[in-house]
Design an enzyme around this catalytic site. Sequence first.
Site, PDB file in Angstrom:
ATOM      1  N   GLU A 231       0.831  -1.218   0.000  1.00 60.89           N
ATOM      2  CA  GLU A 231       0.000   0.000   0.000  1.00 60.89           C
ATOM      3  C   GLU A 231       0.856   1.254   0.000  1.00 60.89           C
ATOM      4  O   GLU A 231       1.911   1.309   0.639  1.00 60.89           O
ATOM      5  CB  GLU A 231      -0.904  -0.032   1.244  1.00 60.89           C
ATOM      6  CG  GLU A 231      -1.906   1.095   1.328  1.00 60.89           C
ATOM      7  CD  GLU A 231      -2.820   0.930   2.548  1.00 60.89           C
ATOM      8  OE1 GLU A 231      -3.310   1.959   3.033  1.00 60.89           O
ATOM      9  OE2 GLU A 231      -3.017  -0.219   3.005  1.00 60.89           O
TER      10      GLU A 231
ATOM     11  N   TRP B 194     -13.711   8.804   3.948  1.00 60.66           N
ATOM     12  CA  TRP B 194     -14.316   7.939   4.963  1.00 60.66           C
ATOM     13  C   TRP B 194     -14.219   8.614   6.327  1.00 60.66           C
ATOM     14  O   TRP B 194     -13.448   9.552   6.515  1.00 60.66           O
ATOM     15  CB  TRP B 194     -13.650   6.558   4.983  1.00 60.66           C
ATOM     16  CG  TRP B 194     -12.185   6.554   5.278  1.00 60.66           C
ATOM     17  CD1 TRP B 194     -11.170   6.961   4.450  1.00 60.66           C
ATOM     18  CD2 TRP B 194     -11.556   6.131   6.485  1.00 60.66           C
ATOM     19  NE1 TRP B 194      -9.962   6.812   5.063  1.00 60.66           N
ATOM     20  CE2 TRP B 194     -10.149   6.287   6.315  1.00 60.66           C
ATOM     21  CE3 TRP B 194     -12.021   5.608   7.686  1.00 60.66           C
ATOM     22  CZ2 TRP B 194      -9.245   5.968   7.315  1.00 60.66           C
ATOM     23  CZ3 TRP B 194     -11.113   5.268   8.680  1.00 60.66           C
ATOM     24  CH2 TRP B 194      -9.743   5.451   8.487  1.00 60.66           C
TER      25      TRP B 194
ATOM     26  N   GLU C 153      -3.001  11.000   2.690  1.00 59.47           N
ATOM     27  CA  GLU C 153      -4.191  11.137   3.536  1.00 59.47           C
ATOM     28  C   GLU C 153      -4.323  12.571   4.033  1.00 59.47           C
ATOM     29  O   GLU C 153      -3.322  13.279   4.208  1.00 59.47           O
ATOM     30  CB  GLU C 153      -4.126  10.172   4.722  1.00 59.47           C
ATOM     31  CG  GLU C 153      -4.180   8.717   4.298  1.00 59.47           C
ATOM     32  CD  GLU C 153      -3.841   7.776   5.426  1.00 59.47           C
ATOM     33  OE1 GLU C 153      -4.621   6.827   5.641  1.00 59.47           O
ATOM     34  OE2 GLU C 153      -2.820   7.976   6.090  1.00 59.47           O
TER      35      GLU C 153
ATOM     36  N   THR D 269      -8.345   4.622  16.525  1.00 60.38           N
ATOM     37  CA  THR D 269      -8.604   5.159  15.187  1.00 60.38           C
ATOM     38  C   THR D 269      -9.221   6.548  15.271  1.00 60.38           C
ATOM     39  O   THR D 269      -8.845   7.461  14.526  1.00 60.38           O
ATOM     40  CB  THR D 269      -9.533   4.220  14.400  1.00 60.38           C
ATOM     41  OG1 THR D 269      -8.950   2.926  14.336  1.00 60.38           O
ATOM     42  CG2 THR D 269      -9.780   4.745  13.000  1.00 60.38           C
TER      43      THR D 269
END
Length: 433
Positions: free
Chosen positions: A124, A212, A128, A223
């Site tokens: 990956e 998201w 972000e 998170t």
Amino acid sequence: MPSRSFKTLAAALLSSSVIYPVVAQLATQCNPLNTTCPPDPALSTSHTFYFNATPPAGTFNTTAGTVDYSFDKGAAFTIDKKGVSPTLISNFYFFFGRTEVHLKAAPGTGVISSIVWSSDVLDEVDWEFKGGNTTHTFTNYFGKGEPDFRNAGDHAVNGGVQADYHNYTSTWTKEKLEWYLDGELIRTLLPQDANNTHFYPQTPMKLSLGIWAGGDPDMPKGTIEWAGGQTDYAEPYTMYVKSAAVEDYSTGTEYSYSDHSGSWESIKIATGGNSTAFQNINKEPEKSLSQKWAELPSSTKSGVYAGAGGVGAILFAALAWYYMRQRRSGQREAAALAARQEQERMEMEGFKRAGGDPDALRFDGTEYKGGSAGAYAGGYGGAERGDSPPGSSMGAQPEKGWDPTGSGNQGPGASMPLLRDDPNTSAMSGARR
């Protein structure tokens, strides 16, 4: 020595049930590290996708919501309620390559805008953007899905990430991975610096663009803290992407894994012909009717004109026939009506010439119900009080009989024909009512 805030973030991430939030987003339908998987369709070319309109059919899938497209702002990815996280995921893969994305990040505490490369083995590469942080972008990478919070980097963006579009570019070879911000190199990763190449991203990637809620109340505590806090769904939050240029450094039609190592050496490139993505991108758009007509040869156009003229003549003839038929039918009906009116007029004139009075044939009072001719007692002809004929009093016996024809027949027992038409009455001969 890591800073105090960095240690706090690391502890929060490690204490959560999901070590890193982006990992929780990603999944693979078939992991070549564990089993033999179908080959991945290759891009095998370079192309810039402009999101002022829907991308070419077969190039991207939309998941977890709706993406809207406009000429001025490009693709709009909006979170307007819990559970929505619209994302575009490419149907193609690139094996070493480059992407250049022009993006404006979404606001909103806990809202994450993202540019993500991901492979079947969960290699990956990330850009972000945290909605609660207007000044910085964050870069990251993973190898084979292994979480490592030490991989992240943060970078200040001149003018902020939410006020305008910026160019976020990544280039990738087997020798190095680089991140560029508005054309300026801001980070480089070498394979030997990623767990001695083991965690270095090195397998065919697909591109995802999405938004998201890392701050969703149902997310793990670590998170939510990483995302910047809990997300409030009281208002919508939108990320915009104007364009995404993608270049595949390989030129095959598809990529497959020859073993379960997950190394770039294990990737086999199928050659021969064009890839599915190449065909979808270069497919000729559907032509309009005017374009199709313009391309027809003149002989075909002449045939169409002639055919249309023939059809038009047939339709005109059919309409004319229908019109004439309806006109004749109307004329017959009008003639029949005129004949009836003429007959009635002649009968009325004959009646008048015979001395008849048409006005005497009308009742000006209550309708006569036709009771017994000699029953005056208690009412006329057995009728109720409200049924007395003209010239009588309500419930009272008339002074003399009612003679609408003026024939002189009087008296309770007299008969009362309104009209007579028999040989004995010559004055009414020929008259009809």
